[in-house]
Write an enzyme that holds these catalytic residues in place. Structure first.
Site, mmCIF file in Angstrom:
data_model
loop_
_atom_site.group_PDB
_atom_site.id
_atom_site.type_symbol
_atom_site.label_atom_id
_atom_site.label_comp_id
_atom_site.label_asym_id
_atom_site.label_seq_id
_atom_site.Cartn_x
_atom_site.Cartn_y
_atom_site.Cartn_z
ATOM 1 N N GLU A 177 0.954 1.398 5.933
ATOM 2 C CA GLU A 177 0.164 0.518 4.960
ATOM 3 C C GLU A 177 -0.251 -0.994 5.188
ATOM 4 O O GLU A 177 -0.463 -1.675 4.298
ATOM 5 C CB GLU A 177 1.107 0.713 3.763
ATOM 6 C CG GLU A 177 1.280 2.062 2.885
ATOM 7 C CD GLU A 177 1.851 2.205 1.610
ATOM 8 O OE1 GLU A 177 2.521 0.993 1.207
ATOM 9 O OE2 GLU A 177 1.910 3.241 0.953
HETATM 10 C C1 BMA Z 1 5.025 3.728 0.099
HETATM 11 C C2 BMA Z 1 5.773 3.842 1.334
HETATM 12 C C3 BMA Z 1 6.996 2.986 1.049
HETATM 13 C C4 BMA Z 1 7.747 2.931 -0.193
HETATM 14 C C5 BMA Z 1 6.992 4.076 -1.228
HETATM 15 C C6 BMA Z 1 7.383 3.844 -2.744
HETATM 16 O O1 BMA Z 1 3.843 3.758 0.119
HETATM 17 O O2 BMA Z 1 5.044 3.469 2.199
HETATM 18 O O3 BMA Z 1 6.869 1.603 1.504
HETATM 19 O O4 BMA Z 1 8.969 2.729 -0.180
HETATM 20 O O5 BMA Z 1 5.578 3.938 -1.114
HETATM 21 O O6 BMA Z 1 6.792 2.803 -3.347
#
Ligand code: BMA
Length: 829
Positions: free
Chosen positions: A447
């Site tokens: 991300e």
């Molecule tokens: C995502 C992951 C984490 C996170 C999850 C829940 O996008 O990459 O960074 O824990 O969402 O929010």
């Protein structure tokens, strides 16, 4: 090569920064005994100096540990004859994180990346008898802040911003499912390697021909020879030559071929050819046979070192080609030329204290994934490059591994020193993991493109630039792909997850994180099908863990919905409110903890079913693989918590686990309301065409049958097909109940209910449960029953659970380990 493990005889103490370091190390008092590997937290818990941070609100009371510096020392005895060896190296397989080490008073190294193993020659510093190794671990929090002061604060989602400057597992800084526990200490083994000559490295890629009829294993062995300095010049005759013996055995243990090669310029190579190889397949597509490669280093008759690798023969491709019936391109993995729908999950470290995750624990979790019909696990970039035991379990059970490099939800620096550290890390980890057949793809980060995009800092038309406002593009677009191309050219590399180039989270190209539900906009989970991507690498819905797990951390007076302790063990942004909002939209209010756990798990189960059903529908066959994977966020937890996990910290499955298992089974049925009727589709995930019977019955909530349809179907291999529209005669509140039968046996079931559930007047379904013998349970019902959940405590493995029961359709479940325990049963009321 002999390995002397330095696991015992360690002590640690907190450093007083006002005192000279030497004096601090020399003190006699205040040391706590520990064994290695382990974090300071574990040592302190064992010594009764720290209350278990997983219980109650204790996490808060553990914060001081990460803010201090810590001293470790290990006193060990060495036999004199060991010192005759050509080399003695001190190997620290993982140091967490900012470490400086001294051996017998001499500084031997500094290290500041927990993912880079350290190996230092120390023979000259060792003495017969007593020796002392000292390691100073400086506070990663303090050093991170110092670096941040110099280089500037970077943007992050989750955790504390200085984390991007420290090559330490990022989830240690706290995450939206994990506590802030800034561990430190040797987190992997510390050893002495004693050798005259040793195998430094074996590269052994297995390459399968396009027609799958042949494979080659091109072995390259790198040697280090310290012994030759001991041999007088001119005396290098045959008896002193180093020889590498290589043998390849088939899955049945029979020798395929063997050879011996004289080492020249510190290397030896040989290519094995395998005719008609036994192929390695992902879970559900075939077996996982492995060939064993043995590599032995000899001088004269003396065996100096050896390595052994279990190799899988499989042909891997990532196909990104235009779709014929939809916009964009596929994101499709093929194994052995077979398109694979990658149903699976995201994996986070299985503990905040990584060194205590045992091989058996890894194995259990990977087994649970395999039993849930999963095909892929994604090792997420905010955790760790996992232990060998994880990848071995994946090799064994056919779980493909999507491997992120360890960067997550942050804008990382790309200064020269940082890049050097990342290069060392990537090289070490690629070398360690590349022989695993399960390893399927390398991915730059989690991300980070999305974060940069959200700040307007990602412009695909510009070249990566370390001095730009998104510096780490040079890491994801230049450094990491170069390391992968050089060391592991047979696997695909992706810059990030999600990534497609332009908006970093496209629904028509690359992979996509579908957080439209829960995180952004809090969209209804019933809308999951709309948020489809070509490969959905994250999506999820949070739920409370099992009652027994809550009991492990909440005192009796705190065991109610909304208690401080239960809310403390929910780290998601607005986590409590979001669960409440999905509950309010769908279910009648509940006040008791049991009911609250069930309700949250019910919603998670429904949500994930909606996603998997809606997305597998797009497994459209050649030219139409418009969705080729869906990885639920997340399979596991690192502590007991309310999170998106479908298996909690104590390995107790939530209700959604069973639903995911059914949705990822070889055969699955999908239904969706449409106009005044409904649409149905069927997935045949097997690689052969199948003749099946589709049955559709419609029931009133009172259990009256109002419609029956039957159709014989020829299901094309390995794809979903649309069955078209069905009318829902009779009006009112009706439940559609669909079954798919092959050779007279039910291979899939699905039901479609009127929603929202909270408006329904659900009569007592009158469920009948018979137990045959000790482990077989027969369930029948008079009226449709929704979300029938059986429980009997730990140690029972349910063949199925969280069922929708329909009249005239007995379901037979096995409950391994049940013995004569009572079964609790509940359903949606
Ligand atoms: C995502 C992951 C984490 C996170 C999850 C829940 O996008 O990459 O960074 O824990 O969402 O929010």
């Amino acid at each position: 090569m002999r390995s002397v493990l330095l696991a015992q005889g360690w002590q640690l103490r907190q450093r007083n920064l006002d005192q000279p370091l030497e004096q601090e190390f020399a003190k006699d008092a205040g040391w706590i005994a520990t064994s290695i590997p382990a974090s300071a937290h574990e040592a302190l818990i064992a010594a009764d100096r720290l209350q278990d941070p997983f219980i109650g609100l204790n996490e808060e009371g553990a914060q001081w540990i990460g803010e201090c510096d810590w001293l470790y020392r290990c006193r060990f005895e060495l036999a004199e004859e060991l010192l005759d060896a050509g080399s003695i190296a001190l190997c620290c397989d993982g140091l967490d994180t900012i470490a400086t080490a001294w051996l017998n008073g001499i500084q031997i190294f500094t290290s500041d990346n927990m993912f880079v193993p350290v190996r230092t020659e120390v023979r000259e510093l060792l003495q017969p008898g007593a020796n002392e190794l000292r390691i100073l671990f400086e506070s990663a929090v303090r050093i991170g802040h110092q670096r941040e002061q110099i280089h500037g604060e970077m943007a992050v989602w989750n955790g504390e911003a200085s984390r991007v400057y420290v090559r330490k597992a990022q989830y240690h800084y706290g995450w939206d499912w994990g506590p802030t526990l800034m561990t430190l200490g040797p987190w992997r083994a510390v050893r002495l390697e004693v050798s005259d000559a040793r195998i430094v490295e074996v590269e052994c890629p297995a390459i399968v021909a396009p027609d799958l009829q042949q494979a080659i294993v091109a072995v390259q062995v790198q040697i280090e020879d310290m012994g030759d300095t001991l041999i007088p010049l001119g005396a290098q005759h045959a008896a002193h030559r180093l020889i590498v013996l290589m043998a390849l055995h088939g899955p049945d243990g029979q020798l395929v071929a063997a050879t011996s090669v004289v080492v020249e310029e510190n290397s030896a190579a040989h290519t094995f050819l395998i005719e008609a190889p036994e192929l390695w397949w992902p879970n559900g597509y075939g077996a996982q046979p492995r060939y064993t490669l043995e590599v032995v280093l000899e001088r004269g008759q003396e065996r100096l070192d050896q390595r052994s690798y279990k190799l899988g023969m499989r042909r891997l491709a990532l196909i990104q080609e235009p779709l014929t019936n939809q916009p964009g391109t596929t994101f499709l993995f093929q194994i052995n030329n077979t398109p694979i729908f990658c149903g699976g999950a995201n994996w986070i470290p299985a503990d905040s204290f990584t060194s205590r995750i045992t091989p058996a624990h890894y194995r259990s979790l990977v087994e649970q994934a395999a039993h849930a019909n999963m095909v892929m696990l994604r090792v997420w970039g905010g955790g760790i490059y996992e232990d060998d035991a994880f990848y071995e379990a994946c090799d064994d059970l056919g779980l493909l591994v999507w491997q992120d490099f360890m960067f997550a939800c942050g804008l990382y620096p790309a200064t020269e020193w940082f890049q050097q550290s990342v290069r060392a890390e990537a090289e070490a980890q690629v070398r360690r993991l590349r022989h695993h057949p399960s390893l399927t793809i390398w991915c730059g980060n989690n991300e980070d493109y999305q974060l940069a995009n959200s700040l307007g800092r990602y412009d695909i038309t510009s070249a990566p630039d370390a001095s730009s406002s998104f510096p780490a593009r040079v890491i994801y677009e230049e450094l990491l792909p170069a390391v992968c191309a050089a060391l592991d050219p047979t696997r695909p590399y992706r810059r990030g997850s999600p990534y497609d180039g332009i908006d970093a989270n496209s629904s028509i190209e690359g992979d996509r994180h579908a957080w439209d539900v829960w995180n952004w906009g809090i969209a209804p989970y019933q809308d999951y099908p709309r948020f489809v991507g070509r490969f959905v690498s994250e999506f999820g819905m949070a739920a409370l863990p099992d009652m027994a797990t809550i009991e492990s951390f909440a005192s009796p007076e705190e065991r109610h919905p909304g208690s401080r302790t239960i809310e403390y063990h929910n780290k998601a942004t607005d986590g409590v409110r979001r669960i409440a909002s999905y509950m309010a939209d769908n279910l009648r209010p509940v006040a008791d903890l049991d009911g609250y756990i069930y309700a949250s798990q019910f919603i998670q189960a429904e949500a994930l079913a909606s996603a998997y059903r809606g997305w597998r529908r797009h497994w459209g066959g050649p030219g139409g693989y418009a969705c080729a994977g869906a990885l639920v966020w997340q399979i596991n937890d690192c502590w007991p918590v309310t999170s998106w996990a479908i298996i909690d910290y104590w390995l107790r499955p939530k209700a959604a686990y069973y639903v995911v298992r059914r949705e990822l089974a070889t055969f699955a049925i999908g239904m969706a309301r449409h106009a005044d009727g409904m649409l149905a589709w069927v997935v045949n995930g097997s690689t052969v065409e199948v003749l099946a019977l589709f049955e559709l019955r419609t029931w009133t909530l009172m259990g009256e049958l109002v419609g029956v349809e039957r159709a014989e179907l020829l299901l094309p291999a390995n794809q979903a097909i649309e069955l078209g529209q069905y009318g829902l005669g009779g009006g009112g509140e009706l439940v559609c109940d669909a079954r798919l039968l092959v050779d007279g046996s039910v291979v899939a079931r699905a039901s479609l209910w009127p929603e929202p559930f909270k408006y329904l007047h659900l009569p007592d379904p009158m469920i009948l449960m018979d137990i045959d013998g000790s482990e077989t349970i027969r369930l029948r019902t008079v009226r449709p029953a929704k979300g029938v959940l059986l429980s009997a405590g730990d140690g029972v493995e349910w063949s199925d659970n969280m069922l929708d029961l329909m009249p005239e359709d007995e379901q037979v479940i096995t409950a391994q380990g049940l013995a004569d325990r009572p079964i609790a049963i509940r359903w949606l009321t």
